[in-house]
Design a protein around this motif. Structure first.
Motif, short mmCIF file in Angstrom:
data_model
loop_
_atom_site.label_atom_id
_atom_site.label_comp_id
_atom_site.label_asym_id
_atom_site.label_seq_id
_atom_site.Cartn_x
_atom_site.Cartn_y
_atom_site.Cartn_z
N PRO A 679 0.83 -1.21 0.00
CA PRO A 679 0.00 0.00 0.00
C PRO A 679 0.87 1.26 0.00
CG PRO A 679 -0.69 -1.54 1.70
CD PRO A 679 0.63 -2.02 1.22
N ILE A 680 0.45 2.26 -0.77
CA ILE A 680 1.15 3.53 -0.85
C ILE A 680 0.15 4.65 -0.59
CG2 ILE A 680 2.62 5.03 -2.25
CD1 ILE A 680 3.27 2.60 -3.98
N GLU A 681 0.51 5.52 0.33
CA GLU A 681 -0.30 6.71 0.59
C GLU A 681 0.59 7.93 0.46
OE1 GLU A 681 -1.89 6.34 4.45
OE2 GLU A 681 -3.26 4.71 3.94
N GLY A 682 -0.02 9.05 0.10
CA GLY A 682 0.78 10.25 0.01
C GLY A 682 0.02 11.44 -0.50
N ASN A 683 0.76 12.43 -0.96
CA ASN A 683 0.17 13.66 -1.46
C ASN A 683 1.13 14.31 -2.44
OD1 ASN A 683 1.88 15.82 0.15
ND2 ASN A 683 1.23 14.28 1.66
N PHE A 684 0.58 15.08 -3.33
CA PHE A 684 1.39 15.90 -4.22
C PHE A 684 0.65 17.21 -4.45
CE2 PHE A 684 -1.33 13.35 -6.95
CZ PHE A 684 -1.79 14.25 -7.90
N GLY A 685 1.39 18.25 -4.78
CA GLY A 685 0.72 19.53 -4.96
C GLY A 685 1.67 20.61 -5.42
N LEU A 686 1.10 21.80 -5.52
CA LEU A 686 1.84 22.95 -6.04
C LEU A 686 1.45 24.18 -5.24
CD1 LEU A 686 3.77 23.15 -8.53
CD2 LEU A 686 1.86 24.19 -9.75
N ARG A 687 2.45 24.99 -4.91
CA ARG A 687 2.21 26.25 -4.21
C ARG A 687 2.83 27.37 -5.03
NH1 ARG A 687 0.74 27.14 1.06
NH2 ARG A 687 1.11 29.26 1.88
N TYR A 688 2.04 28.41 -5.29
CA TYR A 688 2.51 29.56 -6.07
C TYR A 688 2.51 30.78 -5.15
CZ TYR A 688 2.87 33.12 -9.71
OH TYR A 688 3.27 34.17 -10.49
N VAL A 689 3.69 31.40 -5.00
CA VAL A 689 3.88 32.46 -4.01
C VAL A 689 4.43 33.72 -4.67
CG1 VAL A 689 4.85 33.03 -1.76
CG2 VAL A 689 4.52 30.64 -2.38
N THR A 690 3.81 34.84 -4.38
CA THR A 690 4.31 36.14 -4.82
C THR A 690 4.65 36.99 -3.60
OG1 THR A 690 3.01 36.13 -6.86
CG2 THR A 690 3.76 38.26 -6.07
N THR A 691 5.83 37.59 -3.61
CA THR A 691 6.29 38.43 -2.50
C THR A 691 6.64 39.82 -3.01
OG1 THR A 691 7.26 36.48 -1.44
CG2 THR A 691 7.96 38.64 -0.63
N ASP A 692 6.02 40.83 -2.43
CA ASP A 692 6.32 42.23 -2.74
C ASP A 692 6.97 42.87 -1.51
OD1 ASP A 692 5.17 42.18 -5.34
OD2 ASP A 692 3.18 42.34 -4.44
N THR A 693 8.12 43.47 -1.69
CA THR A 693 8.87 44.03 -0.56
C THR A 693 9.22 45.49 -0.81
OG1 THR A 693 9.85 41.86 -0.14
CG2 THR A 693 10.90 43.75 0.89
N ASP A 694 9.00 46.33 0.17
CA ASP A 694 9.46 47.72 0.18
C ASP A 694 10.39 47.91 1.36
OD1 ASP A 694 7.98 48.54 -2.04
OD2 ASP A 694 6.21 49.00 -0.83
N VAL A 695 11.62 48.34 1.08
CA VAL A 695 12.61 48.64 2.13
C VAL A 695 12.67 50.15 2.28
CG1 VAL A 695 14.98 48.41 2.89
CG2 VAL A 695 13.90 46.55 1.62
N LEU A 696 12.37 50.62 3.47
CA LEU A 696 12.33 52.07 3.73
C LEU A 696 13.63 52.46 4.41
CD1 LEU A 696 8.71 52.12 5.22
CD2 LEU A 696 9.40 52.22 2.82
N GLY A 697 14.43 53.25 3.71
CA GLY A 697 15.72 53.64 4.25
C GLY A 697 16.08 55.07 3.91
N ASN A 698 17.35 55.35 4.02
CA ASN A 698 17.86 56.69 3.75
C ASN A 698 19.18 56.58 3.01
OD1 ASN A 698 16.00 58.51 5.64
ND2 ASN A 698 16.60 56.73 6.85
N GLU A 699 19.52 57.61 2.27
CA GLU A 699 20.79 57.62 1.55
C GLU A 699 21.39 59.02 1.61
OE1 GLU A 699 20.33 56.67 -2.52
OE2 GLU A 699 18.86 58.25 -2.94
#
Length: 1015
Positions: A679-699
């Protein structure tokens, strides 16, 4: 934060009132998730008791040779036991107090009647079965030798072995490779926090801070690579505010008390529905479900004694659980208060520089420093959880956690400035190009005090629900809010004193001697002494008073929703969902030098314990320290002063913010199949991830008049990743299975690495400012001193970093023994792209009006890395009451880095080649005893900035022997004693070669003595 907590408390009370009003008349019963394969009835009933949180009694002679049915899915207790025993000749009988007894079926054996109970024995039959939050239930099999079904006497108690069995059951039934510890285990192990408990899991190691577990590493990858959740939801992270070092994604486990936690799961092979971010693992810290088990009250009162500080402090925790008769509404709450006073003796060298002595080029330690650190820690925590089932299909829940960790720190430092003065004739000893011993005449000695009062607050709230639409469809969702505030109630204070011109404050020559030979291997130095009378308040003149207010705020808002459909056939289920997370970090830092009255010896009237006797062969140092209250009062220090709140250009360079938005969708498919009869049990799948980043600094930008000014700037980035996963479990027999997994995972850059700031060493900034006021000769001298002392350094961020991405291969062989225990072997391999490494380059900076080069450490995506290893786990128990649990991990790692200086092969930071834990235990009658020895080999902790060689900073091998002993006075009360670091081991660090010693850290032994009560 307090106002938010009060608002959430009001919501909690409102929901409680509504629930108690509405729940009347409802009779839904909670469903449990079962995973029991077709097997012997005695084993199946034991698993059923644990998974249903249900007491089960059965006669061994009646269930022997009977095979129970397969039970997989979500069912009520009655539904589950009916399926498990259908057509087996056994029937379930529930008593008035919900004890489940298994009897022979009347249809199968008409001559048999239901079990006969001797009522006079019932008082001993149902004992307290839970630890702090109710724990797991127990199935008892009894064989009295008379051949009948009567049960003469049964006493059931929670145990350490029971918690191990529960953890093994979770591992056995998991969707991937998982290890865990349970509440009985944590509450009864010598662990002051969660990190101390999970270090016994295969592949897990911890980093200690002042002798207490703080950070967790898994499978050779450091704290940044672990995604930590609380009851399945993201949680905000506190930040380091005692110095310039920051982490951003390293969860500080010290803020959580073990008393209020029911279990910790370490998920090593991901599935598509898991929150992403952990290439190393997903660590979920869980609390008890209020609907599990019966009501209870648990009290734990103990005293902690620290051998170094010679201080004892009271600690207490109380937890309470209640649910109504219909088991459709329940509440759990807990309060914990802990105090601890510790002392930490430390020796450090601040890097090595190259010199020429008698025509020979040698290396010599820049500065040598002894630090006596004293801390007063206080942790106050409160937790509340509520569950309500208004119908059989709907369940609503609310979790609230508040924790406040306060830490007052005093660090008294004596520093020998290694390049000052001249060597006494014949005293310099050179071995293999290194000055290992020397005596200096007319040198320079500093007496520095660093003091701060830190407060780390955490608030976590989760509101969610689960709707079982019908037997096939299920919908669940939750919203969580988490906030972590780290601030200095008393700004970091640096009160500095230093001898001048080779003489002390009384005009005596400043001489000192040191001998570094054998320091790492022997965990001590033969000689570290000075002619200066450190107990004389006037011996070392005051130099300056610097302060640094810091505050860090971290917030996490998350929403997750899932929909699930069950099927018959090869595909047994499909689950799809969405996650939205908004994360923000605001880090503010200020640096000031205070001007005030003339400081004389009267300011140094604080007595300091005689220290370093265990790590300096030349004996303890007797010294006095600065009076912090006198300094703050005389200099008019006020944390709310506008001078501290209004940032200068330098403050803006040292401060930053990060805003991060994550949107993830996923689909997961569960399957069951068979290959060659397996017997074989399991899972398979897909995850799609979007990341938006704002770095607030000074120059810095040109101001048009030949100078520069600081202007705000936002650095924005966005990336999307596809993260597939597949897990398969091959069930060769009921007790033997093998798991295989393939996945792609991601870890985002540390928030601190993303900052757009560049922060020079604060001592260099102050010294150059002082020198600039005295002229060029003073500037030149200061630059030489700072460079020889390894202090012309700095740290910078990089807002353009990409995430780490890893392909992961996992395999696990698991053999579960019939009665108790298991043998498990796991192998893993991770191939990581976009590996982030810190590079050190000289950069020309203008600091305090002085232009000179600094060695700046800056992170870049430098190349590839790989880590592989094997994990072993073994748990067993014998009839005589003795048992053993042992784990071991062998790891290999490497990184191919494309650096500005060329391609480099290096080890990964924080990876030990070997680590293991051996924990024998004994449980019989009222006595429980455990000994645990945990050891890890040396590992690299990055490259040292304060050195001319660029050698890796290596932390030496370390082991800790801990113990726990308890005695059950009766079924309600027990007394216990536990200890940590019984061998009094000293932590060490060096630069690749042990001769180049960097640190000795001695925090001594600690003990707990207490009493537990359960009602």
């Amino acid at each position: 934060m307090i106002s938010r907590l009060l608002r959430f408390a009001a919501v909690l009370l409102s929901v409680f009132y509504a629930a108690t009003s509405t729940a009347a008349g409802q009779e839904p019963e909670q469903k449990h998730q079962f995973y029991i394969e077709k097997q012997e009835a005695r084993l199946a009933l034991t698993l059923f008791a644990q998974q249903a949180e249900q007491q089960v009694l059965f006669p061994l002679n009646r269930v022997k040779d009977i095979e129970a049915n397969r039970l997989v899915g979500a069912y009520t207790t009655e539904q589950g036991i009916d399926i498990l025993l259908r057509d087996t000749g056994l029937e379930p009988v529930f008593s008035k107090n919900r004890v489940l007894t298994i009897v022979a079926s009347k249809k199968a054996a008409p001559e048999e009647s239901t079990m006969k109970f001797e009522k006079k024995k019932l008082s001993g039959m149902i004992a307290f079965l839970t630890a702090m939050f109710g724990g797991g239930q127990t199935a008892m099999a009894v064989e009295n030798g008379n051949g009948d079904d009567s049960i003469e006497e049964i006493v059931v108690t929670a145990s350490y072995a029971g918690s191990l069995a529960s953890a093994l059951d979770q591992k056995r039934m998991a969707d991937g490779i998982v290890d865990s510890v349970k509440a009985e285990d944590i509450g009864k192990f010598p662990a002051v926090n969660i990190a101390e408990a999970v270090q016994r899991i295969p592949g897990v190691s911890i980093t200690r801070e002042a002798g207490e577990g703080q950070f967790v590493s898994v499978r050779g990858l450091g704290p940044t690579f672990q995604a930590v959740t609380f009851n399945g939801a993201p949680i905000a992270y506190n930040e380091n505010i005692r110095n310039s070092g920051q982490s951003g994604r390293q969860f500080r486990f010290r803020i959580l008390p073990a008393d209020l936690i029911s279990g910790v799961g370490v998920y090593k092979s991901p599935t598509a529905d898991m929150i992403d971010g952990g290439i190393g693992s997903n660590i979920d810290v869980a609390t008890q479900n209020p609907l599990d088990g019966d009501g209870f009250t648990s009290i734990n009162v103990f005293a902690n004694y620290d051998e170094q500080s010679e201080q004892s402090n009271p600690n207490a925790a109380i937890s309470y659980g209640w649910n109504n008769e219909d088991k459709n509404f329940g509440f759990i709450g807990g309060l914990s208060r802990s105090e601890r006073e510790v002392r930490f003796d430390r020796f450090q060298t601040e890097g090595f520089s190259t010199f020429t002595i008698d025509g020979q080029e040698v290396e010599r330690a820049g500065n040598l420093q002894a630090t006596l650190e004293q801390e007063k820690r206080q942790r106050t925590s409160a937790f509340g959880a509520m569950k309500w089932q208004p119908s059989d299909q709907l369940e609503l829940g609310l979790d609230v956690l508040y924790s406040k960790f306060e830490n007052e720190i005093l660090e008294d430092r004596i520093r020998f400035e290694g390049d000052s003065g001249t060597s006494l004739a014949g005293s310099t000893i050179i071995e293999n190009g290194l000055v290992v011993a020397d005596s200096r005449v007319g040198g320079r000695v500093s007496r520095n005090l660093e003091a701060s009062a830190q407060t780390h607050e955490n608030l976590f709230v989760k509101l969610g629900g689960d709707w079982q639409i019908n037997d096939d469809w299920n919908v669940s969702a939750f919203y969580s809010f988490s906030e972590a505030d780290s601030k200095l109630d008393l700004p970091l204070q640096r009160i500095e004193a230093r001898t001048v011109g080779g003489v002390d404050g009384n005009g005596n020559s400043v001489d000192y001697s040191y001998d570094l030979r054998g320091g790492v291997n022997s965990q001590s130095l033969p000689v570290f002494s000075t002619s200066v009378n450190l107990a004389d308040p006037n011996a070392i003149p005051f130099r300056r008073y610097r302060i640094r207010p810091i505050e860090s705020n971290d917030e996490d808002n998350s929403f997750l929703a899932d929909i699930e459909r069950q099927f018959e056939g090869v595909i047994t289920g499909v689950k799809a969902g969405i996650q939205w997370t908004e994360r923000s970090r605001d880090y503010q830092r200020r640096d000031r030098t205070l001007v005030g009255p003339d400081v004389d010896g009267s300011f140094y009237n604080r007595s300091i314990p005689n220290a370093y006797g265990d790590i300096f062969g030349s004996g303890a140092l007797h010294q006095v320290g600065g009076n912090v209250g006198l300094f703050t009062g005389s200099f008019g220090l006020n944390p709310n002063d506008n001078a501290l709140n209004n940032p200068t250009n330098s403050d803006r360079r040292n401060s930053y913010g990060v805003e991060e938005e994550i949107l993830a969708t996923y689909a997961r498919f569960d399957f069951e199949a068979e290959a060659s009869g397996v017997p074989i049990e399991g899972n398979f799948g897909l995850r799609y991830v979007t990341t938006d980043t704002d770095v607030l600094g000074n120059e810095s930008v040109a101001d048009g008049s030949g100078g520069t000014t600081i202007q705000p700037r936002t650095f924005s980035s966005s990336y999307s990743e596809v993260l597939p996963s597949i897990n398969a479990n091959f069930k060769f027999t009921d007790n033997v299975q093998m798991r295989l997994g393939l996945s792609r995972s991601m870890t985002r850059p540390s928030l601190a690495d993303l900052r757009s700031t560049l922060t020079p060493n604060s001592t260099a900034v102050s010294d150059l400012a002082d020198a600039a006021a005295q002229g060029q000769a003073a500037i030149d001298a200061a630059i030489v001193d700072l460079r020889n002392g390894g202090e012309l350094v700095g740290i910078a961020g990089n807002p353009n970093l990409d995430p780490y991405l890893s392909w992961n291969l996992d395999a696990s062989f698991e053999w579960y023994f019939d009665d108790f225990g298991a043998l498990t072997i796991a192998a893993f391999y991770k191939d990581i792209d976009g590996f982030i490494a810190s590079v050190v380059q000289d950069e020309l900076l203008t600091v305090s009006g002085v232009q000179t080069s600094f060695a700046i450490q800056r992170p870049i995506n430098a190349g590839k890395a790989s880590v592989s290893g094997i994990e072993l786990g073994y748990t067993t128990k014998w009839e005589n009451g003795f048992g053993l649990t042992a784990t071991g991990t062998v790891t290999d790692s490497s990184a191919e880095l494309d650096l500005p200086t060329g391609q480099v092969t290096a080890n990964l930071q924080g990876v030990s080649d070997l680590s293991y834990n051996i924990s024998p235990f004994y449980e019989k009658g009222p006595i429980q005893a455990r000994i645990s020895y945990t050891w890890r080999s040396e590992f690299d902790r990055g490259f040292s900035l304060n050195t001319s060689s660029g050698r890796a900073f290596t932390v030496g091998a370390f082991g800790s022997l801990d113990f726990s002993l308890s005695y059950d006075i009766n079924e309600r009360f027990s007394v216990y004693v536990s200890g940590v670091n019984m061998l009094d081991e000293v932590e060490t660090a060096y630069e690749t070669n042990k001769a180049f010693i960097r640190e000795l850290n001695d925090y001594g032994r600690s003990y707990n003595v207490g009493v537990r009560a359960s009602f």
